[in-house]
Design an enzyme around this catalytic site. Sequence first.
Site, short mmCIF file in Angstrom:
data_model
loop_
_atom_site.label_atom_id
_atom_site.label_comp_id
_atom_site.label_asym_id
_atom_site.label_seq_id
_atom_site.Cartn_x
_atom_site.Cartn_y
_atom_site.Cartn_z
N HIS A 185 -1.44 101.16 -6.38
CA HIS A 185 -2.21 102.18 -5.67
C HIS A 185 -1.33 103.14 -4.86
O HIS A 185 -1.84 104.12 -4.31
CB HIS A 185 -3.22 101.53 -4.71
N LEU A 196 -11.76 70.11 12.20
CA LEU A 196 -10.67 69.13 12.21
C LEU A 196 -9.51 69.64 13.06
O LEU A 196 -8.99 68.94 13.92
CB LEU A 196 -10.22 68.89 10.76
N SER A 247 -1.48 70.81 10.26
CA SER A 247 -1.08 69.99 9.09
C SER A 247 -1.13 68.51 9.45
O SER A 247 -1.54 67.68 8.65
CB SER A 247 0.35 70.35 8.68
N ASP A 271 -9.99 67.43 -0.62
CA ASP A 271 -9.61 67.45 -2.04
C ASP A 271 -10.56 68.37 -2.81
O ASP A 271 -10.13 69.22 -3.59
CB ASP A 271 -9.71 66.05 -2.66
N GLY A 272 -11.86 68.19 -2.58
CA GLY A 272 -12.84 69.06 -3.24
C GLY A 272 -12.76 70.48 -2.70
O GLY A 272 -12.87 71.45 -3.45
N GLU A 275 -6.85 74.92 4.70
CA GLU A 275 -7.14 73.70 3.92
C GLU A 275 -5.85 73.10 3.34
O GLU A 275 -5.81 72.64 2.21
CB GLU A 275 -8.22 73.97 2.85
N GLY A 276 -4.81 73.15 4.15
CA GLY A 276 -3.53 72.58 3.75
C GLY A 276 -2.58 73.67 3.28
O GLY A 276 -2.88 74.37 2.31
N PHE A 298 -16.57 72.98 9.65
CA PHE A 298 -15.72 71.79 9.55
C PHE A 298 -14.72 71.88 10.70
O PHE A 298 -13.96 72.85 10.80
CB PHE A 298 -15.02 71.85 8.20
C1 LIG Z 1 -8.66 81.88 8.73
C2 LIG Z 1 -8.51 80.42 8.97
C3 LIG Z 1 -9.62 79.60 8.85
C4 LIG Z 1 -9.51 78.23 9.10
N1 LIG Z 1 -10.65 77.44 9.02
C5 LIG Z 1 -10.59 76.15 9.44
C6 LIG Z 1 -11.78 75.37 9.53
O1 LIG Z 1 -12.89 75.82 9.21
N2 LIG Z 1 -11.69 74.09 10.00
C7 LIG Z 1 -10.49 73.56 10.37
O2 LIG Z 1 -10.47 72.38 10.79
N3 LIG Z 1 -9.33 74.27 10.29
C8 LIG Z 1 -9.35 75.57 9.84
N4 LIG Z 1 -8.20 76.31 9.78
C9 LIG Z 1 -6.93 75.71 10.20
C10 LIG Z 1 -5.99 75.46 9.04
O3 LIG Z 1 -6.48 74.48 8.19
C11 LIG Z 1 -4.62 75.13 9.62
O4 LIG Z 1 -4.15 76.33 10.20
C12 LIG Z 1 -3.66 74.62 8.59
O5 LIG Z 1 -3.98 73.31 8.21
C13 LIG Z 1 -2.19 74.64 9.08
O6 LIG Z 1 -2.06 74.11 10.36
P1 LIG Z 1 -1.26 74.90 11.50
O7 LIG Z 1 -1.78 76.29 11.50
O8 LIG Z 1 -1.37 74.12 12.75
O9 LIG Z 1 0.21 74.95 10.99
P2 LIG Z 1 1.35 73.83 11.28
O10 LIG Z 1 0.86 72.50 10.86
O11 LIG Z 1 1.85 74.01 12.67
O12 LIG Z 1 2.46 74.30 10.27
C14 LIG Z 1 3.40 75.34 10.56
C15 LIG Z 1 4.38 75.41 9.39
O13 LIG Z 1 5.07 74.16 9.28
C16 LIG Z 1 4.91 73.64 7.98
N5 LIG Z 1 4.85 72.18 8.02
C17 LIG Z 1 4.09 71.38 8.82
N6 LIG Z 1 4.29 70.09 8.53
C18 LIG Z 1 5.21 70.06 7.53
C19 LIG Z 1 5.82 69.02 6.78
N7 LIG Z 1 5.54 67.73 7.00
N8 LIG Z 1 6.71 69.36 5.82
C20 LIG Z 1 7.01 70.66 5.58
N9 LIG Z 1 6.44 71.69 6.24
C21 LIG Z 1 5.55 71.39 7.20
C22 LIG Z 1 3.61 74.24 7.48
O14 LIG Z 1 3.50 74.22 6.07
C23 LIG Z 1 3.69 75.65 8.06
O15 LIG Z 1 4.49 76.43 7.23
C24 LIG Z 1 -8.27 77.67 9.49
C25 LIG Z 1 -7.14 78.51 9.59
C26 LIG Z 1 -7.25 79.85 9.34
C27 LIG Z 1 -6.03 80.71 9.48
#
Ligand SMILES: Cc1cc2nc3c(=O)[nH]c(=O)nc-3n(C[C@H](O)[C@H](O)[C@H](O)COP(=O)(O)OP(=O)(O)OC[C@H]3O[C@@H](n4cnc5c(N)ncnc54)[C@H](O)[C@@H]3O)c2cc1C
Length: 394
Positions: free
Chosen positions: A339, A125, A132, A240-241, A364-365, A123
């Site tokens: 442990h 995105l 986010s 969501d799912g 995933e959020g 996936f």
């Molecule tokens: C191991 C791993 C696997 C992943 N797999 C996938 C995948 O298969 N496909 C894919 O598309 N993505 C994947 N991701 C990405 C993941 O979904 C994103 O990292 C995640 O959505 C958060 O985005 P970001 O890291 O850019 O954090 P940011 O959006 O930069 O957020 C940084 C901080 O700010 C906070 N924040 C941001 N906006 C707000 C707001 N409006 N209000 C309050 N707080 C806020 C966040 O909660 C967080 O604490 C993966 C990530 C990891 C670590």
Amino acid sequence: MDFSLTDDQRLIRDTVRRFMEAEVRPNARQNDREEKFAAAELRHLGELGCCGMLIPEEWGGAGADSIAYVLMLEEVARVDAAMAVALSVTNSVVAWPLYNHGTEAQRRKYLPQLSRGEILGSFCLTEAQAGSDSAALQTRAVLDGDTYRLNGVKTWVTSGGQSGLYFVFAKTDPQAGARGITAFLVEPSFPGFRVSRYEDKMGLRSSRSAEITLSDCQVPAENRLGGEGQGLKIALEALDGGRVGIAAQAVGIAQGALEAAASYAKQRRAFGKTISEFQAIQWMLADMQTEIEAARALVWQAAWLRDTGAAHLGAYASRAKLYAGEMVNRVVYKAVQVHGSMGYSRESDVERMYRDARVISIYEGTSEIQRMIIARDLLARGAAQPPQAAEGAR
Ligand SMILES: Cc1cc2nc3c(=O)[nH]c(=O)nc-3n(C[C@H](O)[C@H](O)[C@H](O)COP(=O)(O)OP(=O)(O)OC[C@H]3O[C@@H](n4cnc5c(N)ncnc54)[C@H](O)[C@@H]3O)c2cc1C
């Protein structure tokens, strides 16, 4: 209210548990250390129906319900969380939206292979500047005759480099913002597709997280999933799912950590007793189990609502993911504590679980985004809404 499992649900849970104990547990620690993707084991789980659990049998899936699905993911994550995330992504955010929104030809081409575990799904995105805030993505898709040309860089792609199908989101109309995003089914053999880098992660080290570079990547127009501009809606519905699955992954890791901690407490001795005889240890174990049960109830509730077609699944899925994602971090912390120094050693499973659990409240959020979804829902609908199955649902 009936929490008992059907024979089919029990069969799936027990079959997966036996397989994970016999074939995966002996190598899980080493796979993590060597960052070795458990491809053969995942293929075997695919043969058992674990890659297309929610997909009807006519499309090669297991035709199971969402309770069976979360039971499967819990059992996998209890032993190996890295395998669970690959399964969750393939099932929830690739196979399911493809089944829901795909054309007959798209389903025929990809669903049976995905469902049988012959290929995994990814996936795509997230981008460097769009996590986010997924609507901020910058990957572009421009139609050129009967081919779209995609340009951009996707980050953190789970199973990147190992998947046979990439579900990619790109802007077809940048001026339209969130409404200008479109979904595409991209094969790694398409010209212009390249895995450009792998992340060096804290946990889930045997699951690859890749950066994918699309340079004039040529995607046939027939591989557009849904209409132009529907991409973000499809992605958010899939998530969501997906969050129900990630919450089940959290419950599985926590359950594995509790079992390891209880077993260690019964054999480790201090001050002439086993440490399980100290109330401090007993209370940690009791809190761990209580929180796991609470999270599992939220997961089952969301799974049940998913099958009964309830409106507002989003908030239920978010509550399950929020609570389970934060619960598992508390549980693995205590499991390491029980442990002692052994929990800080790479020779224990709880050390790996501690690292693996950390991401659950991020991907995933994030937890903050889940709280936003929950608050938006409760303020819009009132704070006292009981869960409702869709009218006339089974
Ligand atoms: C191991 C791993 C696997 C992943 N797999 C996938 C995948 O298969 N496909 C894919 O598309 N993505 C994947 N991701 C990405 C993941 O979904 C994103 O990292 C995640 O959505 C958060 O985005 P970001 O890291 O850019 O954090 P940011 O959006 O930069 O957020 C940084 C901080 O700010 C906070 N924040 C941001 N906006 C707000 C707001 N409006 N209000 C309050 N707080 C806020 C966040 O909660 C967080 O604490 C993966 C990530 C990891 C670590």
